[in-house]
Design a protein around this motif. Sequence first.
Motif, PDB file in Angstrom:
ATOM      1  N   ASN A 155       0.631  -1.521   0.058  1.00 50.62           N
ATOM      2  CA  ASN A 155       0.176  -0.220  -0.235  1.00 50.62           C
ATOM      3  C   ASN A 155       1.331   1.057  -0.221  1.00 50.62           C
ATOM      4  OD1 ASN A 155      -2.788  -0.355   0.029  1.00 50.62           O
ATOM      5  ND2 ASN A 155      -2.311  -2.004   1.522  1.00 50.62           N
ATOM      6  N   GLN A 156       2.103   1.000   0.524  1.00 49.91           N
ATOM      7  CA  GLN A 156       3.303   2.098   0.457  1.00 49.91           C
ATOM      8  C   GLN A 156       3.380   2.309  -0.944  1.00 49.91           C
ATOM      9  OE1 GLN A 156       6.358   1.228   2.941  1.00 49.91           O
ATOM     10  NE2 GLN A 156       5.482   2.622   5.056  1.00 49.91           N
ATOM     11  N   ALA A 157       3.565   1.407  -1.701  1.00 52.37           N
ATOM     12  CA  ALA A 157       3.875   1.576  -3.680  1.00 52.37           C
ATOM     13  C   ALA A 157       2.564   1.968  -3.989  1.00 52.37           C
ATOM     14  CB  ALA A 157       4.198   0.202  -4.217  1.00 52.37           C
ATOM     15  N   VAL A 158       1.249   1.641  -3.543  1.00 55.33           N
ATOM     16  CA  VAL A 158       0.253   2.739  -4.353  1.00 55.33           C
ATOM     17  C   VAL A 158      -0.791   3.748  -3.703  1.00 55.33           C
ATOM     18  CG1 VAL A 158      -2.214   2.745  -4.232  1.00 55.33           C
ATOM     19  CG2 VAL A 158      -0.744   0.055  -4.016  1.00 55.33           C
ATOM     20  N   ASP A 159       0.733   4.430  -2.356  1.00 57.98           N
ATOM     21  CA  ASP A 159       0.835   6.044  -2.236  1.00 57.98           C
ATOM     22  C   ASP A 159       1.469   6.258  -2.972  1.00 57.98           C
ATOM     23  OD1 ASP A 159      -0.472   7.714  -0.373  1.00 57.98           O
ATOM     24  OD2 ASP A 159       1.558   7.681   0.414  1.00 57.98           O
ATOM     25  N   ALA A 160       2.550   6.150  -3.472  1.00 58.17           N
ATOM     26  CA  ALA A 160       3.617   6.530  -3.625  1.00 58.17           C
ATOM     27  C   ALA A 160       3.636   7.339  -5.365  1.00 58.17           C
ATOM     28  CB  ALA A 160       4.792   5.805  -3.612  1.00 58.17           C
ATOM     29  N   ASP A 161       2.188   6.663  -5.827  1.00 57.44           N
ATOM     30  CA  ASP A 161       2.100   7.055  -7.353  1.00 57.44           C
ATOM     31  C   ASP A 161       3.023   6.344  -8.040  1.00 57.44           C
ATOM     32  OD1 ASP A 161       0.164   7.847  -9.048  1.00 57.44           O
ATOM     33  OD2 ASP A 161       1.093   9.747  -9.067  1.00 57.44           O
ATOM     34  N   PHE A 162       3.127   5.401  -8.019  1.00 55.47           N
ATOM     35  CA  PHE A 162       4.777   5.000  -8.975  1.00 55.47           C
ATOM     36  C   PHE A 162       4.307   5.129 -10.481  1.00 55.47           C
ATOM     37  CE2 PHE A 162       6.739   2.594  -5.812  1.00 55.47           C
ATOM     38  CZ  PHE A 162       7.555   3.404  -5.573  1.00 55.47           C
ATOM     39  N   ALA A 163       4.336   5.702 -11.401  1.00 55.49           N
ATOM     40  CA  ALA A 163       4.481   5.553 -12.785  1.00 55.49           C
ATOM     41  C   ALA A 163       4.664   3.816 -13.557  1.00 55.49           C
ATOM     42  CB  ALA A 163       5.135   6.318 -13.456  1.00 55.49           C
ATOM     43  N   VAL A 164       4.215   3.501 -13.419  1.00 57.04           N
ATOM     44  CA  VAL A 164       3.656   2.032 -14.759  1.00 57.04           C
ATOM     45  C   VAL A 164       3.986   2.379 -15.766  1.00 57.04           C
ATOM     46  CG1 VAL A 164       2.728  -0.101 -15.046  1.00 57.04           C
ATOM     47  CG2 VAL A 164       2.075   1.293 -12.982  1.00 57.04           C
ATOM     48  N   ASN A 165       5.571   1.790 -16.383  1.00 57.14           N
ATOM     49  CA  ASN A 165       6.409   1.779 -17.556  1.00 57.14           C
ATOM     50  C   ASN A 165       6.196   0.750 -18.097  1.00 57.14           C
ATOM     51  OD1 ASN A 165       6.631   4.480 -17.794  1.00 57.14           O
ATOM     52  ND2 ASN A 165       8.539   4.280 -16.535  1.00 57.14           N
ATOM     53  N   THR A 166       5.672   0.403 -19.746  1.00 51.92           N
ATOM     54  CA  THR A 166       5.948  -0.953 -20.222  1.00 51.92           C
ATOM     55  C   THR A 166       7.147  -0.651 -21.324  1.00 51.92           C
ATOM     56  OG1 THR A 166       4.126  -0.319 -21.804  1.00 51.92           O
ATOM     57  CG2 THR A 166       3.551  -1.511 -20.012  1.00 51.92           C
ATOM     58  N   ILE A 167       8.053  -1.391 -21.204  1.00 50.10           N
ATOM     59  CA  ILE A 167       8.794  -1.789 -22.491  1.00 50.10           C
ATOM     60  C   ILE A 167       9.034  -2.881 -23.576  1.00 50.10           C
ATOM     61  CG2 ILE A 167      11.688  -2.169 -22.701  1.00 50.10           C
ATOM     62  CD1 ILE A 167      11.721  -0.484 -19.494  1.00 50.10           C
ATOM     63  N   GLU A 168       9.508  -2.370 -24.873  1.00 47.65           N
ATOM     64  CA  GLU A 168       9.853  -3.927 -25.722  1.00 47.65           C
ATOM     65  C   GLU A 168      10.588  -4.158 -25.821  1.00 47.65           C
ATOM     66  OE1 GLU A 168       7.034  -5.304 -28.770  1.00 47.65           O
ATOM     67  OE2 GLU A 168       5.646  -4.920 -27.403  1.00 47.65           O
ATOM     68  N   THR A 169      11.630  -5.099 -25.677  1.00 45.71           N
ATOM     69  CA  THR A 169      13.213  -4.970 -26.164  1.00 45.71           C
ATOM     70  C   THR A 169      13.030  -6.352 -26.292  1.00 45.71           C
ATOM     71  OG1 THR A 169      14.952  -4.458 -25.196  1.00 45.71           O
ATOM     72  CG2 THR A 169      13.504  -5.955 -23.599  1.00 45.71           C
ATOM     73  N   SER A 170      14.572  -7.178 -26.059  1.00 43.66           N
ATOM     74  CA  SER A 170      15.404  -8.349 -26.178  1.00 43.66           C
ATOM     75  C   SER A 170      14.697  -8.598 -25.229  1.00 43.66           C
ATOM     76  CB  SER A 170      16.727  -8.241 -27.075  1.00 43.66           C
ATOM     77  OG  SER A 170      17.610  -7.598 -26.398  1.00 43.66           O
ATOM     78  N   LEU A 171      15.087 -10.315 -25.239  1.00 40.46           N
ATOM     79  CA  LEU A 171      15.178 -11.054 -24.047  1.00 40.46           C
ATOM     80  C   LEU A 171      16.441 -11.218 -22.961  1.00 40.46           C
ATOM     81  CD1 LEU A 171      13.316 -13.376 -22.101  1.00 40.46           C
ATOM     82  CD2 LEU A 171      14.249 -14.862 -23.529  1.00 40.46           C
ATOM     83  N   GLU A 172      17.445 -11.313 -23.706  1.00 43.55           N
ATOM     84  CA  GLU A 172      18.827 -10.813 -22.859  1.00 43.55           C
ATOM     85  C   GLU A 172      19.035  -9.125 -22.130  1.00 43.55           C
ATOM     86  OE1 GLU A 172      21.095 -13.015 -22.279  1.00 43.55           O
ATOM     87  OE2 GLU A 172      19.696 -14.739 -23.558  1.00 43.55           O
ATOM     88  N   GLU A 173      17.714  -8.287 -23.246  1.00 46.10           N
ATOM     89  CA  GLU A 173      17.545  -6.964 -22.684  1.00 46.10           C
ATOM     90  C   GLU A 173      17.203  -6.873 -21.234  1.00 46.10           C
ATOM     91  OE1 GLU A 173      16.761  -4.690 -25.200  1.00 46.10           O
ATOM     92  OE2 GLU A 173      19.365  -4.444 -26.692  1.00 46.10           O
ATOM     93  N   ALA A 174      16.075  -7.885 -21.630  1.00 50.06           N
ATOM     94  CA  ALA A 174      15.458  -8.001 -20.470  1.00 50.06           C
ATOM     95  C   ALA A 174      16.020  -8.254 -19.059  1.00 50.06           C
ATOM     96  CB  ALA A 174      13.683  -8.231 -20.850  1.00 50.06           C
ATOM     97  N   LYS A 175      16.208  -9.681 -19.498  1.00 52.17           N
ATOM     98  CA  LYS A 175      17.559 -10.485 -18.055  1.00 52.17           C
ATOM     99  C   LYS A 175      18.674  -9.406 -18.128  1.00 52.17           C
ATOM    100  CE  LYS A 175      16.082 -14.717 -19.588  1.00 52.17           C
ATOM    101  NZ  LYS A 175      16.627 -16.510 -19.848  1.00 52.17           N
ATOM    102  N   ALA A 176      19.105  -8.547 -18.817  1.00 55.69           N
ATOM    103  CA  ALA A 176      20.212  -7.747 -18.015  1.00 55.69           C
ATOM    104  C   ALA A 176      19.479  -6.371 -16.869  1.00 55.69           C
ATOM    105  CB  ALA A 176      21.163  -6.890 -19.087  1.00 55.69           C
ATOM    106  N   MET A 177      18.393  -6.092 -17.479  1.00 51.67           N
ATOM    107  CA  MET A 177      17.824  -4.682 -16.636  1.00 51.67           C
ATOM    108  C   MET A 177      17.482  -5.766 -15.225  1.00 51.67           C
ATOM    109  SD  MET A 177      15.482  -3.417 -19.685  1.00 51.67           S
ATOM    110  CE  MET A 177      14.263  -2.669 -18.906  1.00 51.67           C
ATOM    111  N   GLY A 178      17.140  -7.313 -15.141  1.00 46.60           N
ATOM    112  CA  GLY A 178      16.852  -7.336 -13.483  1.00 46.60           C
ATOM    113  C   GLY A 178      14.896  -7.818 -14.160  1.00 46.60           C
ATOM    114  N   ALA A 179      14.709  -8.241 -14.764  1.00 46.91           N
ATOM    115  CA  ALA A 179      12.787  -8.500 -14.954  1.00 46.91           C
ATOM    116  C   ALA A 179      13.196 -10.242 -14.385  1.00 46.91           C
ATOM    117  CB  ALA A 179      12.909  -8.095 -16.664  1.00 46.91           C
ATOM    118  N   MET A 180      12.237 -10.093 -13.707  1.00 47.27           N
ATOM    119  CA  MET A 180      11.647 -11.405 -13.411  1.00 47.27           C
ATOM    120  C   MET A 180      10.924 -12.739 -14.716  1.00 47.27           C
ATOM    121  SD  MET A 180      11.324 -11.071  -9.807  1.00 47.27           S
ATOM    122  CE  MET A 180      10.713 -10.038  -9.588  1.00 47.27           C
ATOM    123  N   ALA A 181      11.597 -13.817 -14.725  1.00 44.39           N
ATOM    124  CA  ALA A 181      10.407 -14.260 -15.510  1.00 44.39           C
ATOM    125  C   ALA A 181       9.711 -15.172 -14.740  1.00 44.39           C
ATOM    126  CB  ALA A 181      11.916 -15.316 -16.512  1.00 44.39           C
TER     127      ALA A 181
END
Length: 887
Positions: free
Chosen positions: A627-653
């Motif tokens: 709920n702190q994250a809700v209250d923080a009004d975080f921006a929700v961004n979507t990015i299309e990229t390669s699988l390798e670049e996504a993993k390099a960003m730290g994205a979980m699969a």
Amino acid sequence: MQTHEIRERFTNHFVETGHTEVPSASLILDDPTLLFVNAGMVPFKPYFLGQQTPPFENGLATSIQKCVRTLDIEEVGITTRHNTFFQMAGNFSFGQYFKEGAITHAWTLLTGPVEEGGLGLDPERLWVTVYTDDDEAAEIWEHKIGVPVERIQRMGMEDNFWSMGVPGPCGPCSEIYYDRGPEYGQEGGPIADDNRYMEIWNLVFMESIRGAGDKKGGFEILGELPNKNIDTGLGVERVACILQGVDNVYETDLLRPVIDVAQELTGTQYDAGSPADDVRFRVIADHSRTSMMIILDGVTPSNEGRGYILRRLLRRIIRSARLLGATGEVMEPLINTIMDTMTPSFPEIADNRDRILRVALAEERAFSKTLESGTHRFDEAAETLKASGVTTLSGEQAFELHDTYGFPIDLTMEMAQEAGLEVDMDAFNAAMEEQRNRAKADNKAKKMGNRDDSLYREWVDAHPTEFVGYDQLTHDANVIGLVKDGEKVTEVNQGDEVEVILDVTPMYAEAGGQMADRGRLVMGETVLNVGDVQRIGKKLWVHKATVQNGGLDLGSTVTAEVDGAWRHGARQAHTATHLIHAALRQVLGPTAVQAGSLNKPGYLRFDFNYTDQLSDAQLEEIATITNQAVDADFAVNTIETSLEEAKAMGAMALFGENYGDRVRVVEIGGPFSIELCGGTHVEHSSQIGPVAVLGESSVGSGARRIEAYSGLESFRYFSKEAALASGLASELKTPSEQLPERIAQLTERLRAAEKEIENLHRQQLLAGTGDLAAKAETVGAHKLVAVHLPDGINTGDLRTMVSDVRGKLTGEDAVVVLASADNGKAAFAVAATPAAVESGVKAGELVKTFGTYVDGKGGGKPDLAQGSGANPAGIDAGLAAIRDALA
């Protein structure tokens, strides 16, 4: 040559000859016929069946697929060539080269010089087999490759015709064998000795479709595949065995280190002259690797399906180690060792070590408790048998220990021998066979074959649906397909339930745990209500709808409208799921990994791999961070990229999910949450509204579930909770903030009152037992108290009373039988003094006698037993029967 180098040489050979390298699929695929991927061709089935067009350049592919086969777990280690987990290296041709190409590729790699990238096998030691009437393959081997005719043997359908064992692709095959030399068996080729001549590569000439059948050959060939295809499988472990100069697959660089560790843990030596011990070492090595790889792909131990297989493998490791002499926990060093040996081939193990180890250790500790309870049950059974002079533990008792308590039969036999008992193995094996037959029948019922997606192939290939729903809720679309009752149609009318295929759609198809959109298709007066949307081949959106009004023709233009309220609620829940996942990892650490989810408007559930129950403080912290994250009004961004670049960003699969070259990353609040996800989400976290975490629960060993409300459903939940708290505060005349303390006080007072009532009840019951003891009559050589008590006394109270009456008759040969009608049933208990037991009385047998008169049953020890029945009218007859038995 190390195993990972063999893999590398195989892949390089085929990539250099124009094949597309395809990463191994997860062991877990969405296939109703399989628990685990069991062959290298499984991920390619839609292409072999013609349901989808292969996406590979030149129609060629190569892979090294993880496989698990568990049909004959009990046979592991008895033969030295088979593993439950293995790596199947394969090359695939979809309508391109056929027999000659497959044979040439295999021979070139196997016999090519090591310095030129080959495996360097001596061609003089290679034998081949072909299907009985496959003259074409035999001709290629002899005249194109130059294999002498005496090293080409023909075999029948049992050996040289391949299928998956269920309806699907099949065809004749040609197998390549390596002659390990006369020290391994007799001469004469694979027909004479398949131990000396080890099969290393199977070339399947896939050309037919088979029907249902239980055995090899016991099925009908339904027709030809659209194209002649090639599917080959080289056993990586078997080739490693040859190139490393070891006797069997358990002594290669992957498994021998596990055996070495097992020797240290048990104090027993491998290959020291005990075949039984050697089998146990091989079981430990094989099952350690299989268990680790199954856990890696997201499975946790449970009592059904894949989880049951994993639990069985882990427990067989522990059992084998115990039988070899281990006295403490063994799983940590074994799993750590196999992770070390397998990481060069599967780098993803490194990121999951802690989670894998946590699951394995939790199961070991759980099984330790099982062993304790099973041992206690065995000791009871052994004591009863000895008291009655019987020297054989029945097959039924052994099976109960196995089936109910998870107690291994080997351990039962070992303990029986120590106790001077035998085990009726014939009866045990009969019970096991009956269980296997039930399992096979159940498995057969579940094997529904392959869903026939070929109906949709023309659309999948020519008209993949364009999804525009990330930023649009309404869009015009052309109707490019109509399906009704499993058949293509050109028109549909009012009341029809149909599948509508559009060239473009704003409607989200169910995926990633998010339920499909609801909505409408509108064309003038025509309205179709869409209740579900599914994807086929990840390319085609199929809208399942009911024609509410009017009719629709193929080629029509409709307006597809998403139900805005539904989508809004689903987006809130899906984004909230990401926040909860991030909060979980903050509180519990990186080993708490998603194992599944469900998101629908206002509600979410999130499954994650974790072995311990969460405390109230942990759950509250997760809810607070979310709920702190809700209250923080975080921006929700979507990015299309390669699988390798996504993993390099730290994205979980997600485990078990196969991603393409391009992926979609959902990022919330920068580093707060970043995951691969194709679902729909809100633009800012504040749009979720409050998140109400309802609680967490177990959904299997090593798996937990959190449930929560989001948005308006969360508000409604909090409103109900507030109203409830206000009502309680008013009723108890206590401020809301003091309610927990006040309720705790009342609860403690209630427990004290209940305990006092229980003590008074007990005193009342026991007050009359002296009179009951005085009513003892002489029956034969025994004293007997047999009384039909007033109604309303339950079995537990009767047990207390017979024990007390027996205590008043200590020193005498006496039996106490008391019965009462309670809630329309008969309750009864029997107790026998030590002297009575010494003279041959068995309370458990008397209870069974009594039970036949009240339509019931019971059991217990020789000195105390109880039971219940459905016919209280038979109580007096039951008491009389016990008199007769004692007389």
